[in-house]
Structures are given as C-alpha cells and as structure tokens.
Design a protein around this motif. Structure first.
Motif, PDB file in Angstrom:
ATOM      1  N   GLY A 157      -5.958  34.204 -10.587  1.00 44.56           N
ATOM      2  CA  GLY A 157      -5.569  33.695 -12.044  1.00 44.56           C
ATOM      3  C   GLY A 157      -4.219  33.245 -11.811  1.00 44.56           C
ATOM      4  N   ARG A 158      -3.658  32.336 -12.483  1.00 49.49           N
ATOM      5  CA  ARG A 158      -2.063  31.930 -12.253  1.00 49.49           C
ATOM      6  C   ARG A 158      -1.676  31.305 -13.609  1.00 49.49           C
ATOM      7  N   GLU A 159      -0.366  31.374 -13.555  1.00 50.82           N
ATOM      8  CA  GLU A 159       0.411  30.536 -14.854  1.00 50.82           C
ATOM      9  C   GLU A 159       0.634  29.185 -14.405  1.00 50.82           C
ATOM     10  N   VAL A 160       0.161  28.280 -15.246  1.00 52.44           N
ATOM     11  CA  VAL A 160       0.647  27.153 -15.045  1.00 52.44           C
ATOM     12  C   VAL A 160       1.674  26.472 -16.301  1.00 52.44           C
ATOM     13  N   ALA A 161       1.925  25.183 -16.185  1.00 54.88           N
ATOM     14  CA  ALA A 161       2.983  24.501 -17.150  1.00 54.88           C
ATOM     15  C   ALA A 161       2.297  24.542 -18.581  1.00 54.88           C
ATOM     16  N   GLY A 162       3.051  24.701 -19.512  1.00 51.65           N
ATOM     17  CA  GLY A 162       2.465  24.572 -20.986  1.00 51.65           C
ATOM     18  C   GLY A 162       2.311  25.996 -21.487  1.00 51.65           C
TER      19      GLY A 162
END
Length: 501
Positions: free
Chosen positions: A399-404
């Motif tokens: 899992g990863r954080e992305v833009a927005g």
C-alpha cells in the motif's frame, strides 16, 4: 473353436499336448538342486501358451467388448465439438476439453474424486463378480484378443501354430512370421498415434508426422506406447496378468465364498474320466467331467479351473463356453463350469439364491458410498461456475500514498472463463468507504475474456486516506459477467486493503 467329434471331446488329451506336458527338470549344478515348486514355476514362465479358439455366449460378449472399447478409444479423438476436438488434454495450454466442458489445473479436485470413484467401483465389482473387468475390458486383455485374432488369421489356429513354431525356419515360416509382426507393428503404431491424439490435435498430428516435424516428446510417447502394446499383447500376454498385475494379487482380500466367479462344480463333475456316450456314467460311478482338458486349452492364462479359483484367472468365461460345448455333445446338462459362488457349489444353491446372497453388507456399503460420491460428483460438475477469479496481491508494494490524499493498492486478477462463449466483465470492489477500482493498463473497470481462456488483469484500488485506520481492511472483489446469450454470472472473492502507517 476347432471341431471335435463327441468321442474326441470325451477322451483325455494325449500327453504330448503342450497343455499336459510334464514339467521339465532344471539341470542341477554342483552346488545343490532346486525345489520342485520352483522348477514348476520356472517352467511355467518359460513355456508358451497356445490358447484354443472357442465359441459361445461369453466369447461373443468378449468380441462385443473389444469392439465397443476400441471404437471409443480410436474414435473419440476424431469427434469435433464447436469447431475443436471434443476430447483433448492440452498439456501445453493447461486446458482439458471434455465435449462442452473445459477444465483447468484448478479443477484437479475432480480428478481426485474420479480416482475415488474408480477405487470404490473396483471394490464393488470385485466383491460381486471377481475380475470381470480383467476378462472383458482390461486393455491388456483387449489388445491380446486383437493380436491373437491377427495371429490366428495369419498362422492358423492352435495346432497349426504349435506345428509352425516347432518346425525349422524356412521360407513359409519366415513369410508368416514377418506378416504377423508387420500387422502387429502397424496396429501398435496406430494405437500409439491415437494415444498421442488425446494430448495433441489429432487432425493436425498426421500432417506433422508425415513432415517428420513432431516434437520430441510426441515421438517418444507414440513409439513408447506402440512398443508397450506390441510387447505386452504380442509376447508377454498372460505373463502380465499372472506376474505383473497388482490387481491379481490383492483381489483375494475382496473375494469371498459368495462372490460370483468362474467355478467348477466338483460335486457334479468328480470323479472325472473319459467314457462313451452310450454308457450311463452315473451307474458307472463317474461324474460329468469327461477330462477332455478343453477348459485348459482355451484358458488364456493356461490354468486348470478344476483345481479351484486361482489368482491367475481373469474371469473371461472361455472355459465355460468350452465346457458347455462338450456337455452339449455328451447330452449332459450345461453349467459344469459356470459363473457362480463357492457357497452355491457346497450348499447346492440355485442361481436366484446365489444372486440374492450377492447383496451382502460389504456390497451394500460399497454401493451406497459409490452412489453418494457419484451423485455429488455429477451435481458438482453440473452446477460448477464457468467463471473463476483468483485475486493476487502485489507483494512488492502492499500500500502507498498517492497524490490527492489517496491510498493505493495494486492487485492482479486471474480470470478464467471455462465456457465456450466470450464474456464481458464489470469489475468492482467494496468494503472500504470511497473505494474505486480501475484496470492498471486501460483505466477502466470493464474487461473482456474470450471463451475457454484466461486473462491476467492488473487492477488498482484507491480510497481516501482520511478516516482509515492503519492496517488491513477486509474487502470484496465483485466480478459480474454478461454472456452472448444474455446470461449473467457473478463471482465474489475476498481480499484485503492495506493502509500504511
């Protein structure tokens, strides 16, 4: 069967007949000798059996079974179904076609259940009627019958073959032997070719064979299967049933005195001996057996059924036909050798009584288990879904954080369409607020999977990070398919959505 006059049928066979030749002694060495039992066993292994032709009800049944089994074996690969081979085990594509059904490696459970069904069927049929499968449908028996039919057509019946083998080599003997083996090899090669046709498209196999561009494994298995057929049916024959087949060894634990097997009625037949048809053998103190040895001469394994049931007996009924023909010539009642049970002989039971006693506890238990498993097997096949979805997580990035402000997880969906028609699939996922699905390569949530094929679809799930606790959250992938005819199918698979810390 070779024709005999009633007097010939009632007279014991001469002692120079191979079926009655005494056991030849093995030359003893300086270190000692060999027991008579071992000498007899070794002599039996060395001696060649010349089964005599026989006619009768059971001979006709054997011919019918040979025709039916080989019509299925040789004809099945040529049947077409929806533009493809109806029965094809495509190992390269890992797909098994059975008429309108397509099985994948994930369906191996059906193979396991089929093996269990075969085992219980073996137990049931053996407990009821001994080695009927061996006598009428076993490949070893069937191909031996075919090879012996060729041998009889080329070299003649039993006595002609004995004389031919006993004479020195000459032009006639060489011609007959060469013709026989040429026909044997042709049948064996066609058998090997057909065997390969179950694993490669048989209509294309011939062109590859003529062009000599078959794969190495195809050449190997075709020649290996042909060689095994030629060797087992042409040379080893009864030795396979007597010394190599494990079924012959463990059948004794499944057979009891109520099992329906080929049995000699010693109460009625003994004492044996030749006689004229004009005398009353009962007043002379003789049994119905005229000691003609025809039951031995027609036996494909060379045993004397009058010595009792033996593990080498394959239950073919050839001795029953031979004995009935002699009884007809002598004017006696048929059935001196017949399918019945040991208890029927000792207790003098009628055939209806014998059949009723076949329904004993072990037979009923086997029947109940076999029926229950068979019903479950058929029901499972009939109701199996033709759409399967396996969810595979991307282990490289849980899992990863992305833009927005979104959390993103990547998956791969292994979609298997077992039906012949293509299917349009709508993909979605639920379980986390605001969860959105799209394919990684096209950015849409609708895909197409062709008939009888599989497709690996990378998908991306995104959800707002706000309000989601770190860790794993249970989610569901929902795959809804619409086929050409308008049928709708749905598959739901569980997975998890990971939110990093």
């Amino acid at each position: 069967m070779e024709k005999d006059t009633p007097q010939q049928a009632a007279t014991p066979a001469p002692r120079d007949d191979p079926a009655w030749q005494p056991v030849r002694r093995i030359r003893k060495g300086s270190g000692g000798g060999t027991s008579p039992q071992v000498e007899k066993a070794l002599a039996e292994v060395r001696s060649k059996i010349y089964p005599r032709s026989v006619q009768g009800n059971f001979a006709r049944i054997r011919v019918l079974m040979v025709f039916l089994t080989q019509a299925v074996f040789y004809g099945l690969p040529w049947i077409q179904w929806n533009g493809r081979q109806a029965v094809l085990f495509d190992l390269g594509a890992r797909k098994f076609y059975l008429f309108g059904m397509v099985l994948w490696p994930q369906d191996v459970i059906y193979l396991a259940v089929l093996l269990v069904l075969s085992a219980f069927a073996l137990f049931l049929f053996t407990a009821m009627a001994g080695r009927l499968f061996c006598g009428y449908a076993c490949p070893q028996t069937v191909y031996t019958e075919l090879f012996m039919w060729i041998e009889k057509r080329v070299e003649g019946d039993r006595l002609a073959r004995i004389r031919l083998d006993g004479q020195p080599w000459n032009a006639r003997k060489l011609r007959l032997k060469a013709t026989k083996h040429a026909l044997w090899v042709a049948l064996a090669l066609w058998t090997g070719y057909t065997f390969i046709g179950y694993f490669a498209p048989i209509r294309e196999l011939g062109a590859h064979l003529l062009a000599f561009d078959l794969g190495a494994w195809q050449w190997f298995w075709m020649l290996f299967y042909a060689f095994a057929t030629w060797g087992n049916a042409g040379f080893m024959r009864e030795a396979v049933c007597k010394y190599m087949c494990p079924y012959a060894r463990f059948q004794s634990v499944m057979v009891d005195d109520d099992t329906f097997v080929v049995t000699y009625d010693h109460v009625r037949g003994d004492p044996r001996g030749g006689r004229s048809r004009k005398i009353d053998h009962k007043e002379a103190g003789m049994g119905d057996c005229v000691d003609c040895s025809l039951c031995v001469q027609v036996c494909p394994t060379g045993i004397d059924i009058r010595d009792g049931l033996q593990y080498m007996c394959i239950g073919c009924g050839a001795c029953v036909d031979a004995c009935d023909s002699v009884m007809d010539k002598m004017g006696y009642e048929r059935g001196l050798i017949r399918y019945t049970s040991g208890n029927a002989i000792t207790e003098r039971l009628t055939q209806p009584q014998v059949r009723r006693r076949m329904l004993r506890p072990r037979v009923l238990a086997y029947s109940a288990l076999l029926g229950a498993i068979a019903i479950g097997f058929v029901f499972s096949l009939a109701t199996r879904t033709t759409l399967r979805v396996d969810v595979i997580r991307d282990r490289g990035a849980l899992g990863r954080e992305v833009a927005g402000g979104l959390i993103e997880n990547v998956y791969r969906l292994q979609i298997i369409n077992s039906a012949e028609e293509p299917v349009e699939l709508d993909l979605s996922a639920t379980g986390v607020p605001g969860l959105h699905l799209q394919t990684a390569d096209q950015g849409v949530s609708r895909v197409r999977v062709d008939g009888s094929s599989n497709r690996l679809v990378p998908v991306v799930l995104q959800a707002p990070a706000g309000g989601l606790a770190p860790g794993l959250h249970d989610i569901r992938f929902e795959t809804t398919g619409t086929r050409t005819g308008g049928d709708v199918t749905q598959v739901v698979e569980q997975s998890s959505f990971y939110v990093p810390h």
